[in-house]
Design an enzyme around this catalytic site. Structure first.
Site, PDB file in Angstrom:
ATOM      1  N   GLY B 131       0.816  -1.215   0.000  1.00  0.00           N
ATOM      2  CA  GLY B 131       0.000   0.000   0.000  1.00  0.00           C
ATOM      3  C   GLY B 131       0.846   1.260   0.000  1.00  0.00           C
ATOM      4  O   GLY B 131       0.932   1.957   1.009  1.00  0.00           O
ATOM      5  N   SER B 133       1.208   3.514  -3.323  1.00  0.00           N
ATOM      6  CA  SER B 133       0.673   4.533  -4.230  1.00  0.00           C
ATOM      7  C   SER B 133      -0.693   5.061  -3.805  1.00  0.00           C
ATOM      8  O   SER B 133      -1.532   4.322  -3.290  1.00  0.00           O
ATOM      9  CB  SER B 133       0.542   3.961  -5.645  1.00  0.00           C
ATOM     10  OG  SER B 133       1.768   3.430  -6.060  1.00  0.00           O
ATOM     11  N   GLU B 248      12.243  -4.323  -4.561  1.00  0.00           N
ATOM     12  CA  GLU B 248      11.332  -4.452  -5.700  1.00  0.00           C
ATOM     13  C   GLU B 248      12.069  -4.214  -7.012  1.00  0.00           C
ATOM     14  O   GLU B 248      11.822  -4.875  -8.011  1.00  0.00           O
ATOM     15  CB  GLU B 248      10.170  -3.461  -5.547  1.00  0.00           C
ATOM     16  CG  GLU B 248       9.109  -3.643  -6.621  1.00  0.00           C
ATOM     17  CD  GLU B 248       7.850  -2.831  -6.361  1.00  0.00           C
ATOM     18  OE1 GLU B 248       7.880  -1.929  -5.509  1.00  0.00           O
ATOM     19  OE2 GLU B 248       6.829  -3.108  -7.025  1.00  0.00           O
ATOM     20  N   SER B 375       8.757   4.402 -12.468  1.00  0.00           N
ATOM     21  CA  SER B 375       8.653   4.368 -13.930  1.00  0.00           C
ATOM     22  C   SER B 375      10.034   4.488 -14.567  1.00  0.00           C
ATOM     23  O   SER B 375      11.005   4.868 -13.907  1.00  0.00           O
ATOM     24  CB  SER B 375       7.780   5.527 -14.401  1.00  0.00           C
ATOM     25  OG  SER B 375       8.469   6.749 -14.189  1.00  0.00           O
TER      26      SER B 375
HETATM   27  C1  FAD Z   1      -0.038  -2.970 -12.954  1.00  0.00           C
HETATM   28  C2  FAD Z   1       0.330  -2.069 -11.817  1.00  0.00           C
HETATM   29  C3  FAD Z   1       0.433  -2.588 -10.530  1.00  0.00           C
HETATM   30  C4  FAD Z   1       0.755  -1.765  -9.457  1.00  0.00           C
HETATM   31  N1  FAD Z   1       0.798  -2.303  -8.190  1.00  0.00           N
HETATM   32  C5  FAD Z   1       1.033  -1.486  -7.128  1.00  0.00           C
HETATM   33  C6  FAD Z   1       0.973  -1.984  -5.793  1.00  0.00           C
HETATM   34  O1  FAD Z   1       0.738  -3.165  -5.570  1.00  0.00           O
HETATM   35  N2  FAD Z   1       1.160  -1.135  -4.774  1.00  0.00           N
HETATM   36  C7  FAD Z   1       1.439   0.189  -4.968  1.00  0.00           C
HETATM   37  O2  FAD Z   1       1.632   0.904  -4.003  1.00  0.00           O
HETATM   38  N3  FAD Z   1       1.474   0.710  -6.225  1.00  0.00           N
HETATM   39  C8  FAD Z   1       1.289  -0.095  -7.302  1.00  0.00           C
HETATM   40  N4  FAD Z   1       1.313   0.423  -8.581  1.00  0.00           N
HETATM   41  C9  FAD Z   1       1.441   1.880  -8.750  1.00  0.00           C
HETATM   42  C10 FAD Z   1       2.726   2.343  -9.353  1.00  0.00           C
HETATM   43  O3  FAD Z   1       3.762   2.273  -8.444  1.00  0.00           O
HETATM   44  C11 FAD Z   1       2.490   3.767  -9.883  1.00  0.00           C
HETATM   45  O4  FAD Z   1       1.645   3.651 -10.974  1.00  0.00           O
HETATM   46  C12 FAD Z   1       3.755   4.453 -10.282  1.00  0.00           C
HETATM   47  O5  FAD Z   1       4.481   4.811  -9.154  1.00  0.00           O
HETATM   48  C13 FAD Z   1       3.499   5.712 -11.125  1.00  0.00           C
HETATM   49  O6  FAD Z   1       2.627   6.569 -10.463  1.00  0.00           O
HETATM   50  P1  FAD Z   1       1.339   7.166 -11.215  1.00  0.00           P
HETATM   51  O7  FAD Z   1       0.593   6.051 -11.784  1.00  0.00           O
HETATM   52  O8  FAD Z   1       0.647   8.055 -10.266  1.00  0.00           O
HETATM   53  O9  FAD Z   1       1.926   8.009 -12.416  1.00  0.00           O
HETATM   54  P2  FAD Z   1       2.562   9.467 -12.309  1.00  0.00           P
HETATM   55  O10 FAD Z   1       3.525   9.503 -11.216  1.00  0.00           O
HETATM   56  O11 FAD Z   1       1.483  10.459 -12.353  1.00  0.00           O
HETATM   57  O12 FAD Z   1       3.372   9.512 -13.659  1.00  0.00           O
HETATM   58  C14 FAD Z   1       2.813   9.895 -14.900  1.00  0.00           C
HETATM   59  C15 FAD Z   1       3.948  10.053 -15.889  1.00  0.00           C
HETATM   60  O13 FAD Z   1       4.802  11.112 -15.442  1.00  0.00           O
HETATM   61  C16 FAD Z   1       6.136  10.662 -15.355  1.00  0.00           C
HETATM   62  N5  FAD Z   1       6.829  11.385 -14.292  1.00  0.00           N
HETATM   63  C17 FAD Z   1       6.410  11.586 -13.024  1.00  0.00           C
HETATM   64  N6  FAD Z   1       7.343  12.278 -12.339  1.00  0.00           N
HETATM   65  C18 FAD Z   1       8.362  12.511 -13.180  1.00  0.00           C
HETATM   66  C19 FAD Z   1       9.627  13.180 -13.067  1.00  0.00           C
HETATM   67  N7  FAD Z   1      10.028  13.724 -11.934  1.00  0.00           N
HETATM   68  N8  FAD Z   1      10.417  13.224 -14.156  1.00  0.00           N
HETATM   69  C20 FAD Z   1      10.036  12.662 -15.318  1.00  0.00           C
HETATM   70  N9  FAD Z   1       8.858  12.019 -15.483  1.00  0.00           N
HETATM   71  C21 FAD Z   1       8.034  11.947 -14.423  1.00  0.00           C
HETATM   72  C22 FAD Z   1       6.025   9.188 -15.101  1.00  0.00           C
HETATM   73  O14 FAD Z   1       7.194   8.508 -15.490  1.00  0.00           O
HETATM   74  C23 FAD Z   1       4.829   8.832 -15.976  1.00  0.00           C
HETATM   75  O15 FAD Z   1       5.250   8.653 -17.287  1.00  0.00           O
HETATM   76  C24 FAD Z   1       1.004  -0.391  -9.680  1.00  0.00           C
HETATM   77  C25 FAD Z   1       0.910   0.129 -10.977  1.00  0.00           C
HETATM   78  C26 FAD Z   1       0.580  -0.679 -12.042  1.00  0.00           C
HETATM   79  C27 FAD Z   1       0.488  -0.081 -13.406  1.00  0.00           C
END
Ligand code: FAD
Lengths: 376, 400
Positions: B131, B133, B248, B375
């Protein structure tokens, strides 16, 4: 030289966009993609009766409006933008052009008005289970007995093959190979001996079917055995049309990405302020704009029906396939987690981009075709 | 440099092989390696299998013997994973518990916590989820808003997590919360351990583009957990969470990297069967993916050697996650190229279902891999700033 759409063409684009935004919002796309038929008959009817979209590029002599391939491509670009679920590409692009290219005057008179009015849904059945896009893939045999023809074999990935009233089939006469013996036939959708099975398409917004022919009585379209030039031309036109349709989707995912990059805040800043994201968007724009240039130029060549068509169709299909797929994939990445969900439209475009890339042959296939055509 | 097994490694390899040969039969063998850390295919059978692994202490292989582990070093872990992948054994189900939480617990937990949680992970009695994100804390994880306050002997948690993979299967969640309401950023966070099955927690499934719903939204509305269920000091949760992310991005994915070898072999089989392997373009791509696969493996071995010898991960560790996700995405595209026109059709679609075939599953699922666990863009920032020492990008409020 003038590489711009006319005021009338821009007006057409606006009208079509307005119509499609009203009739094919995302909720409708999602509803229809879950169905087997995959289109809404009442919207299909309105497209024909209110806007005359099915008739747009059909010559006036056959019940159409006689606009050019350019207008057709404008309509397709708008449809690609909203992922319209309808048998338009199969009926108006594939089947209508096959009939125009291969049919006799009499056959055009008989078959085209129905397509133009939207009363007839038609398609072109060419690909087979071997999955080959070139002429060697055509193995379904046509045999003649006492002046009547029958078809036996299998067609795959036939767009809207299960809902079409009229199926134009590409077959070959017994004992031929390569470009020899290629023939067109028409078959009614409910013909005896024809089994139609809807397929579970990766891109759910565009339906396909498997068609099994066992001794299906068929009407030759044009002269049996000499269909290759018409078939080749039909494929080139289809590639140009698809390239234009793809660019509608590509522009849409670019817009979606740019908007999200402005709205989504992380680290106290819109993510579009990070170069990693800004450069992605810039790269997408470069490819989308370039793809449009290629697609529009090709549309003009097809409208002129000039001898550049074989080259520019391969060129446009190669470029636009990759541009659309890249844009649709980057769109997911830019959206982060939400871009990977079913609820978000990003995956619908991603899947459409991939299936359009594959359909008619992917970019490497078309680069090979191009290499042959420009004498490399 | 020596890539041969030492005599004791060879003996260990023999033991693993013999165990797998004896136990990987019937339904377990029939299942093959379908599914994945966040793919529930064959779930029930995989749970049974994981219990068998746990019974014979293959779960917790690296844990100290006092907690039921085998105290295996890195070479043994690699050997186990190699043999496991080679045997085409079922996909592991305890990625979050065994892979992420357990090593964090071993590093930061109290004696009591280790004795409470590790045996149940090993016995597959308790499954975990992550937990971290939240809607406004993705890449910017420090922006966490979920709050926890002490009420007597219990923490009371309120807020929302999102993208929580397998929350619906989990018994426990390790959840990063803001325990100091005045704090901002990575200060004032705590790493709490909270039971999932209680009134204060609501789980809403989120469907993925692959058609299945492995991740979820998790709503905390007065969820409770004992005061002792905090890993590491109160207010120091960021450091603990970073350790979890380290696992991870690094070691936890060792096992899936070996799974890639199997995926590649399967794709090669398919390419030979369909004749795609004789197409020069496909050949070139397959060979390129093979190069990538092997280099990934060499990278991994070098990184792990550094880890063993120096106790810290070298710069290779930070390229690991970027590398494998980029490779796997390209592999997914190659897989579709091998399928050719057949890629146009999935196993099932329509009427509310969507089931990609195995190659399409990789093609689609790999799109998430460059997003989660930091990412690709974030990995590159880390490499640029922390490995190469390049200046940071300006943050809001900073003058440039
Ligand atoms: C299939 C799947 C399973 C997951 N499972 C879990 C889980 O079990 N537990 C959990 O806690 N989370 C989980 N996640 C969440 C995951 O960790 C987040 O999706 C990830 O951290 C990205 O956050 P966001 O989706 O809010 O995207 P954002 O952070 O909003 O990113 C959007 C875009 O902006 C880019 N970006 C953001 N900041 C910057 C920066 N400083 N410089 C350049 N580019 C940037 C990102 O690379 C991306 O392309 C999961 C995600 C997926 C897709």
């Amino acid at each position: 030289m003038n590489f711009a759409f006319s005021e009338e063409q821009e007006e057409l684009r606006r009208t079509v966009r307005q119509f499609l935004e009203a009739k094919s919002p995302e909720t409708e796309v999602r509803r229809l993609m879950e169905t087997t038929e995959g289109y809404d008959p009442s919207v299909w009817k309105q497209m024909g009766q209110e806007l005359g979209l099915q008739s747009i590029a059909v010559p006036e002599a056959y019940g159409g409006q006689g606009f050019t391939f350019i207008e057709l491509c404008i309509v397709l670009e708008e449809m690609g933008r909203v992922l319209l679920c309808a048998p338009y590409y199969s009926s108006v692009v594939l089947a209508a052009n096959a009939i125009l290219n291969a049919g006799t005057e009499e056959q055009k008179q008989a078959l085209l008005p129905g397509i133009a009015s939207g009363d007839t849904i038609a398609t072109l059945a060419f690909t087979e289970p071997n999955g080959k896009w070139d002429v060697t893939g055509i193995t379904l045999e046509a045999t003649e007995q006492g002046g009547s023809w029958s078809l036996s074999g299998e067609k795959m990935f036939v767009l809207d093959g299960h809902t079409a009233d009229l199926i134009v089939v590409v077959a070959r006469t017994a004992g031929t190979s390569g470009t020899d013996g290629i023939s067109f036939f028409t078959v009614r959708g409910d013909a005896d001996g024809l089994t139609r099975t809807p397929l579970s398409t990766m891109d759910m917004t565009r339906k396909q079917a498997k068609l099994e022919f066992s001794g299906v009585a068929a009407e030759p379209l044009g002269e049996p055995g000499s269909g290759w030039p018409a078939y080749s031309k039909t494929l080139d036109q289809a590639a140009i049309a698809l390239a234009n349709e793809m660019m509608g989707g590509a522009q849409f995912v670019l817009d979606m990405s740019v908007q999200y990059a402005k709205d989504r805040v992380q680290f106290g800043r819109p993510i579009g302020s990070f170069q990693a994201i800004k450069h992605k968007c810039a790269d997408m724009l470069l490819e989308v704009e370039s793809g449009k240039s290629a697609a529009y130029y090709a549309a003009w060549a097809a409208a002129e029906d000039n001898d550049e068509v074989p080259v520019v169709s391969a060129l446009a299909k190669a470029y636009c396939s990759e541009a659309y797929f890249h844009a649709a994939a980057e769109n997911i990445q830019i959206h982060g987690g939400i871009g990977f969900t079913w609820e978000h439209p990003a995956h619908l475009y991603f899947k459409r981009a991939k299936s359009s890339e594959i359909f008619l042959g992917d970019a490497t296939y078309h680069r090979e075709l191009l290499a042959q055509r420009i004498g490399i | 440099m020596d890539f041969h097994d030492t005599p004791s490694e060879a003996a260990f390899r023999e033991e693993v092989r013999a165990w797998l040969a004896e136990h990987l039969t019937g339904d377990f063998a029939a299942l093959g390696s379908v599914g994945g850390p966040s793919d529930e295919t064959g779930w029930e059978t995989r749970v049974e299998w994981e219990k068998l692994l746990g019974r014979d202490r293959w779960v917790g292989l690296s844990w100290p013997a006092e907690y039921g582990g085998r105290g295996a070093g890195v070479p043994e872990q690699i050997i186990f994973n190699e043999e496991y992948a080679r045997a085409n054994a079922p996909a592991r189900i305890s990625f979050f518990g065994e892979g992420l939480f357990a090593p964090t617990l071993i590093q930061f937990g109290t004696e009591e916590q280790k004795r409470r949680f590790l045996p149940r992970i090993q016995a597959v009695e308790e499954l975990w989820c992550q937990g971290f994100s939240e809607p406004n804390a993705g890449s910017d994880l420090a922006n966490i808003q979920t709050r926890a306050v002490l009420d007597g002997d219990e923490w009371v948690i309120s807020g929302q997590k999102v993208w929580t993979t397998l929350a619906h299967r989990a018994d426990w969640i390790f959840v990063l919360c803001r325990t100091d309401p005045e704090s901002r950023g990575h200060h004032g966070l705590s790493y709490l351990l909270c039971p999932m099955r209680q009134d204060g927690i609501e789980i809403r499934p989120l469907r993925q583009m692959t058609g299945s719903a492995e991740f979820n939204e998790v709503f905390f509305d007065g969820a409770r957990t004992a005061r002792d269920n905090v890993l590491g000091p109160v207010g120091q949760g960021w450091k603990v969470a970073m350790a979890t992310l380290g696992f991870e991005r690094g070691t936890a994915f060792l096992s899936s990297q070996l799974g890639f070898e199997r995926e590649f072999a399967d794709l090669l089989d398919l390419a030979h069967k369909t004749g795609a392997a004789s197409d020069p373009v496909v050949r070139d791509e397959l060979a390129a993916r093979y190069v990538g696969l092997k280099v990934m493996r060499y990278n991994g071995m070098r990184m792990l050697t550094n880890l063993v010898q120096r106790g810290v991960a070298g710069p290779e560790a930070s390229i690991g996650k970027l590398y494998w996700t980029t490779w796997h995405r390209a592999f997914g595209e190659t897989a579709l190229r091998v399928l050719g026109a057949d890629a146009l059709v999935v196993a099932r679609a329509g009427g509310g279902t969507y089931e990609p075939g195995p190659q399409q599953q990789v093609f689609m699922a790999s799109r998430a891999e460059t997003i989660y666990a930091g990412s690709s863009e974030i990995q590159k920032n880390i490499i640029g700033e922390r490995v190469l020492g390049l200046p940071r990008e300006p943050r809001q409020g900073e003058t440039s």
